[in-house]
Design a protein around this motif. Sequence first.
Motif, PDB file in Angstrom:
ATOM      1  N   MET A   1       0.842  -1.207   0.000  1.00  0.00           N
ATOM      2  CA  MET A   1       0.000   0.000   0.000  1.00  0.00           C
ATOM      3  C   MET A   1       0.875   1.255   0.000  1.00  0.00           C
ATOM      4  N   PHE A   2       1.973   1.189   0.745  1.00  0.00           N
ATOM      5  CA  PHE A   2       2.940   2.289   0.765  1.00  0.00           C
ATOM      6  C   PHE A   2       3.448   2.547  -0.657  1.00  0.00           C
ATOM      7  N   ALA A   3       3.843   1.458  -1.338  1.00  0.00           N
ATOM      8  CA  ALA A   3       4.397   1.585  -2.689  1.00  0.00           C
ATOM      9  C   ALA A   3       3.377   2.193  -3.650  1.00  0.00           C
ATOM     10  N   LEU A   4       2.119   1.836  -3.461  1.00  0.00           N
ATOM     11  CA  LEU A   4       1.058   2.358  -4.318  1.00  0.00           C
ATOM     12  C   LEU A   4       0.960   3.889  -4.203  1.00  0.00           C
ATOM     13  N   VAL A   5       0.926   4.396  -2.987  1.00  0.00           N
ATOM     14  CA  VAL A   5       0.837   5.859  -2.773  1.00  0.00           C
ATOM     15  C   VAL A   5       2.141   6.525  -3.210  1.00  0.00           C
ATOM     16  N   PHE A   6       3.248   5.867  -2.911  1.00  0.00           N
ATOM     17  CA  PHE A   6       4.565   6.430  -3.224  1.00  0.00           C
ATOM     18  C   PHE A   6       4.739   6.644  -4.733  1.00  0.00           C
ATOM     19  N   MET A   7       4.344   5.636  -5.525  1.00  0.00           N
ATOM     20  CA  MET A   7       4.500   5.742  -6.974  1.00  0.00           C
ATOM     21  C   MET A   7       3.429   6.622  -7.611  1.00  0.00           C
ATOM     22  N   TRP A   8       2.308   6.769  -6.918  1.00  0.00           N
ATOM     23  CA  TRP A   8       1.205   7.586  -7.432  1.00  0.00           C
ATOM     24  C   TRP A   8       1.497   9.083  -7.277  1.00  0.00           C
ATOM     25  N   THR A   9       2.228   9.451  -6.214  1.00  0.00           N
ATOM     26  CA  THR A   9       2.420  10.867  -5.885  1.00  0.00           C
ATOM     27  C   THR A   9       3.119  11.679  -6.988  1.00  0.00           C
TER      28      THR A   9
ATOM     29  N   THR B   1       9.184  16.655 -17.862  1.00  0.00           N
ATOM     30  CA  THR B   1       8.157  16.351 -16.863  1.00  0.00           C
ATOM     31  C   THR B   1       7.099  15.432 -17.461  1.00  0.00           C
ATOM     32  N   ARG B   2       6.722  15.706 -18.703  1.00  0.00           N
ATOM     33  CA  ARG B   2       5.716  14.867 -19.376  1.00  0.00           C
ATOM     34  C   ARG B   2       6.240  13.440 -19.529  1.00  0.00           C
ATOM     35  N   ARG B   3       7.515  13.309 -19.871  1.00  0.00           N
ATOM     36  CA  ARG B   3       8.111  11.962 -20.001  1.00  0.00           C
ATOM     37  C   ARG B   3       8.130  11.254 -18.650  1.00  0.00           C
ATOM     38  N   HIS B   4       8.472  12.007 -17.612  1.00  0.00           N
ATOM     39  CA  HIS B   4       8.520  11.423 -16.261  1.00  0.00           C
ATOM     40  C   HIS B   4       7.134  10.946 -15.817  1.00  0.00           C
ATOM     41  N   ILE B   5       6.108  11.730 -16.137  1.00  0.00           N
ATOM     42  CA  ILE B   5       4.736  11.331 -15.772  1.00  0.00           C
ATOM     43  C   ILE B   5       4.408   9.978 -16.405  1.00  0.00           C
ATOM     44  N   LEU B   6       4.735   9.850 -17.694  1.00  0.00           N
ATOM     45  CA  LEU B   6       4.448   8.581 -18.385  1.00  0.00           C
ATOM     46  C   LEU B   6       5.265   7.439 -17.777  1.00  0.00           C
ATOM     47  N   GLY B   7       6.551   7.688 -17.514  1.00  0.00           N
ATOM     48  CA  GLY B   7       7.427   6.650 -16.948  1.00  0.00           C
ATOM     49  C   GLY B   7       6.921   6.154 -15.600  1.00  0.00           C
ATOM     50  N   TYR B   8       6.604   7.094 -14.719  1.00  0.00           N
ATOM     51  CA  TYR B   8       6.107   6.704 -13.390  1.00  0.00           C
ATOM     52  C   TYR B   8       4.756   6.000 -13.485  1.00  0.00           C
ATOM     53  N   THR B   9       3.926   6.444 -14.428  1.00  0.00           N
ATOM     54  CA  THR B   9       2.596   5.831 -14.560  1.00  0.00           C
ATOM     55  C   THR B   9       2.717   4.376 -15.023  1.00  0.00           C
ATOM     56  N   ILE B  10       3.681   4.098 -15.899  1.00  0.00           N
ATOM     57  CA  ILE B  10       3.883   2.710 -16.357  1.00  0.00           C
ATOM     58  C   ILE B  10       4.317   1.828 -15.181  1.00  0.00           C
ATOM     59  N   VAL B  11       5.276   2.309 -14.406  1.00  0.00           N
ATOM     60  CA  VAL B  11       5.750   1.522 -13.247  1.00  0.00           C
ATOM     61  C   VAL B  11       4.608   1.359 -12.235  1.00  0.00           C
ATOM     62  N   LEU B  12       3.863   2.451 -12.027  1.00  0.00           N
ATOM     63  CA  LEU B  12       2.729   2.401 -11.093  1.00  0.00           C
ATOM     64  C   LEU B  12       1.702   1.365 -11.534  1.00  0.00           C
ATOM     65  N   ALA B  13       1.419   1.333 -12.838  1.00  0.00           N
ATOM     66  CA  ALA B  13       0.421   0.384 -13.361  1.00  0.00           C
ATOM     67  C   ALA B  13       0.858  -1.057 -13.115  1.00  0.00           C
ATOM     68  N   LEU B  14       2.137  -1.339 -13.361  1.00  0.00           N
ATOM     69  CA  LEU B  14       2.656  -2.701 -13.131  1.00  0.00           C
ATOM     70  C   LEU B  14       2.512  -3.075 -11.658  1.00  0.00           C
ATOM     71  N   LEU B  15       2.863  -2.131 -10.812  1.00  0.00           N
ATOM     72  CA  LEU B  15       2.792  -2.361  -9.367  1.00  0.00           C
ATOM     73  C   LEU B  15       1.350  -2.554  -8.907  1.00  0.00           C
ATOM     74  N   ALA B  16       0.472  -1.659  -9.377  1.00  0.00           N
ATOM     75  CA  ALA B  16      -0.925  -1.684  -8.915  1.00  0.00           C
ATOM     76  C   ALA B  16      -1.635  -2.958  -9.367  1.00  0.00           C
TER      77      ALA B  16
END
Lengths: 55, 313
Positions: free
Chosen positions: B178-186, B218-233
């Motif tokens: 759950m921590f990882a979920l919020v952490f990667m979402w922020t 920043t736009r690239r970072h948003i996409l990168g984090y969202t991909i990792v977040l999706a895998l995690l979630a």
Amino acid sequence: MSFKKATHELHHRRLGRNVGLALVLIAFIGIVFGLTVVKVTSGAFESPSVQQEGG
Amino acid sequence: MSDVSYNSGTSENEAQFGDFIELLKPRVMSLVVFTAFVGLIAAPVPVHPLIGFCAILFIALGGGASGALNMWWDADIDRIMRRTRKRPIPAGKISKEDTMALGCALAGMSVMMLCLATNLMAGAMLAFTIFFYVVVYSMWLKRATPQNIVIGGAAGAFPPVIGWLAATGSMAVEPWLMFALVFMWTPPHFWALALFMRNDYDDAGVPMLTVTHGRPTTRRHILGYTIVLALLAVGAAFTEIGGPIYLVVAVVMNLAFLLGAWRIWRRDEVMAEADNYAAERGFFKLSLLYLFLHFLAILAEALLKPLGLGGWA
């Protein structure tokens, strides 16, 4: 001689603040009391005399 | 000294009770309350309702204390940013000193009361969270590195762990998911905000990624984090906190979130300004729903478990 309570505009301005604080303090007392009741009646709590006998 | 001689300030600037509540950042507090509640309920140990209520209340108070101490420390930049200039300190309603005193008092009280109501580990974790948010994030890293949001995200991610600890008194893997979920979402959540709150962070000199590395990065970072977040979630669906309900929610929400991030990545500033950052604003709103629904699904799985319906078993 008048015993009329002295009031000032400041008292009116701070009324909401003081009432709010009073409610918070009352709620806090209620919470601590409730917690104490739950802790004492839940079985996890042992009085010092019981602890001494046991130890 | 009479009251009359202490008649400082005008009635417009007189702090009301609500102004003190505002110092505690009630919107952030609502996230803290909800995620801590889910952490507490998802734990495999039943908790007395009053103790559970108190645990959530004191975790929320600890979060509020962090908010007040953050406002005390950041009063100078809050005066500059449009989004924050109506906060009680910049508005001249509450002094910095009073804010610090309130923050310290609430921090001490919330940690102590959480220890007494639940256990030492939960209290210690709350104390660490407050320290992390105020000292590590606000005082140290926020103005020093463009990764401030990534690190700050950790502070906001601790409440489900504290909730779990309050119930069990011991550590496990599940609350850290759950921590990882919020952490990667922020990070994607805040970077989307930074994109459409355009000049705020620039003016305040806060090294947001948009300022230091530019908007395309920043736009690239948003996409990168969202991909990792999706895998995690989606991956979390196959752990102890997941189940069929969570899996459906995770798949639907992550597809929508990925689509939003993809749209943001494909746009440039000209396109964004043409529609007043519609995609970025939409992504930010979706991010709020995203986190809420994920935690709601974890909560549903936990509540259905005793009935033999939650989880994969």
